[in-house]
Design an enzyme around this catalytic site. Structure first.
Site, mmCIF file in Angstrom:
data_model
loop_
_atom_site.group_PDB
_atom_site.id
_atom_site.type_symbol
_atom_site.label_atom_id
_atom_site.label_comp_id
_atom_site.label_asym_id
_atom_site.label_seq_id
_atom_site.Cartn_x
_atom_site.Cartn_y
_atom_site.Cartn_z
ATOM 1 N N HIS A 263 0.846 -1.180 0.000
ATOM 2 C CA HIS A 263 0.000 0.000 0.000
ATOM 3 C C HIS A 263 0.891 1.242 0.000
ATOM 4 C CE1 HIS A 263 -3.410 -2.456 0.872
ATOM 5 N NE2 HIS A 263 -2.894 -2.899 2.001
ATOM 6 N N CYS B 70 -0.290 2.179 -4.565
ATOM 7 C CA CYS B 70 -1.116 3.314 -4.936
ATOM 8 C C CYS B 70 -0.284 4.586 -4.773
ATOM 9 C CB CYS B 70 -2.344 3.401 -4.041
ATOM 10 S SG CYS B 70 -3.444 1.988 -4.233
#
Ligand SMILES: *[C@@H]1O[C@H](CO)[C@@H](O)[C@H](O)[C@H]1NC(C)=O
Ligand SMILES: *[C@@H]1O[C@H](CO)[C@@H](O)[C@H](O)[C@H]1NC(C)=O
Length: 450
Positions: free
Chosen positions: A150, A191
């Site tokens: 992430h 991301c």
């Protein structure tokens, strides 16, 4: 004759030595690799699957294990939810990628400090931790880093902490200054991964970076597996690794791989940063090469006949996995349980949204246009505004929702970047607004918004 030649050589060497020219010819260096999956929890199956697969590629391509260091929590293969214990796959019907993967740093040792120590070759920094191995690269060596996890604007997440872009960039710069590599290649699946380097990484450090996403967007998960109830991979990772299965492609250079992966990854914008001239480095010099690994996936890749990937936005995977299960199960009590879980996930997300709304509303003296700019604007991070942003997200993580424990909050972090760029808003006012909403540090200690 021979003797004369030797004497001549000796004189030559002596001469070169006294002239101060480096006496040794350039040695062809080694390739070192650091592979990192920075998440934990079964619902993040795909991250460790990507990284295990990357290890299998490097290993079978002839990069010696002694030059490969792996960091992963290692909680997937034997998680009770895994229907095939001890096996991790990275594509539908794919082979096990878990066997033989070195476990240098697992569990709580997967954190940003250990990562930086390993990368910079700081053995004292990892004394008594994990395998204690570090990247021991020198001026002629190549270093390949593959990070999968992430990310948010200007941060990469680890299970219990985050790595801010300024610390990563400073570390890379130091390594370049100390000649700790000839070329450093960074492939990063997360991301907002472009935001770690855009405007921040200089282009004269012999560093070449490819990111799964641009500074403002999600990267995408792919290959949902019904039996495992997990996404098996991520689009960018799976795409560059498939690219390694075709001879014509694998013998090409980094820039060609970048171009192909960028074209094939249509769910996010694959970007390149740093010294783009390094893009002409042969893939085999970084990732090795083995004829045996060329296979039908590779030729499908070349012809463009790729398997469908069943992609989904990485920011919404936890919800999507529950929804996928709701589609599958008919049993009433199981459905009830799943619906409760879904509502709980949504409720926690709404609570986070409400806190963010309150913070923005508490930015007193700011007109509505400026508030809208904070809500939906796309201010870029750069060297000047990074300290302000870092102060705000750190405060938010300390007083409101801990960022690594609440991966959902990443969806809102761009608003803190925007606060650092909106005219008429000082950092003091922004701090005040955050503190006015999150005054009770205990309130969110056990809050986990996925
Ligand atoms: C290595 O890590 C130790 C422990 O964190 C630290 O004190 C030291 O400064 C580091 N060395 C270098 C060269 O960064
Ligand atoms: C991306 O590419 C795939 C396969 O090439 C295609 O099926 C899909 O519709 C494309 N998606 C978008 C958003 O263009």
């Amino acid at each position: 004759m021979n003797c004369l030649l030797l004497v001549a050589r000796f004189i030559l060497l002596l001469g070169v030595g006294t002239l101060g020219v480096p006496p040794q010819p350039q040695e062809r260096g080694k390739t070192w690799a650091l592979l990192v999956a920075g998440s934990k929890g079964y619902y993040n199956y795909r991250h460790q699957a990507d990284v295990c697969h990357a290890y299998q590629i490097l290993h079978s391509n002839g990069i010696p294990d002694e030059n490969i260091i792996v960091m992963m929590v290692d909680d997937i293969a034997h998680d009770p939810e895994n229907p095939t214990p001890g096996i991790i796959i990275n594509s539908p019907g794919g082979e096990d990628v878990y066997h033989g993967v070195p476990k240098d740093y697992t569990g709580k040792h997967v954190n940003s400090k250990t990562f930086l120590h390993v990368l910079t070759g700081n053995k004292t920094g990892v004394q008594g931790i994990g395998s204690g191995r570090v990247i021991e690269s020198g001026p002629n060596d190549h270093v390949f880093v593959n990070f999968v996890d992430h990310g948010g604007p200007g941060i990469l997440c680890f299970p219990d902490d985050v790595l801010p872009a300024d610390e990563l960039i400073k570390t890379l710069k130091n390594m370049a200054q100390k000649s700790q590599f000839s070329k450093l290649i960074f492939y990063i699946e997360a991301c907002y991964s472009g935001s770690m380097f855009d405007n921040l990484l200089d282009d004269d450090l012999n560093i070449f970076v490819t990111t799964a996403a641009d500074p403002f967007e999600s990267s995408y998960a792919c290959y949902y597996d019904e039996e495992r109830m997990a996404y098996l991979g991520d689009v960018f990772s799976v795409t560059w690794m498939n690219d390694m299965n075709s001879e014509t492609l694998a013998l090409n250079d980094l820039h060609h791989q970048f171009e192909r992966v960028r074209t094939r990854t249509n769910t996010s914008h694959v970007e390149e940063y740093g010294d783009l001239d390094i893009g002409n480095t042969k893939l085999k010099d970084i990732l090795g090469f083995n004829m045996k690994n060329m296979n039908s996936i590779g030729s499908a890749y070349e012809s463009g006949n790729l398997p469908t990937m069943d992609v989904h936005d990485n920011l919404h995977i936890p919800l999507k996995i529950v929804m996928n299960q709701l589609e599958k199960y008919k049993d009433v009590s199981k459905r009830k349980e799943l619906k409760t879980e879904l509502r709980s996930l949504q409720k926690k997300r709404s609570e986070v949204d409400a806190v963010i709304d309150k913070i923005i509303n508490n930015l007193l003296d700011l007109d509505e246009d400026s508030k809208d700019d904070i809500r939906v604007g796309r201010h870029s991070l750069n060297k000047q505004n990074f300290p302000c942003y870092k102060k705000l997200f750190t405060l938010f993580s300390d007083k409101c929702f801990n960022i690594p424990k609440n991966p959902y909050v990443r969806i809102h972090l761009q608003k803190f970047v925007n606060m650092c760029g909106v005219p008429g808003l000082t950092i003091e006012k922004a701090v005040e607004a955050i503190e006015s909403v999150c005054y009770d540090e205990e309130r969110y200690v056990n809050f986990f918004a996925q």
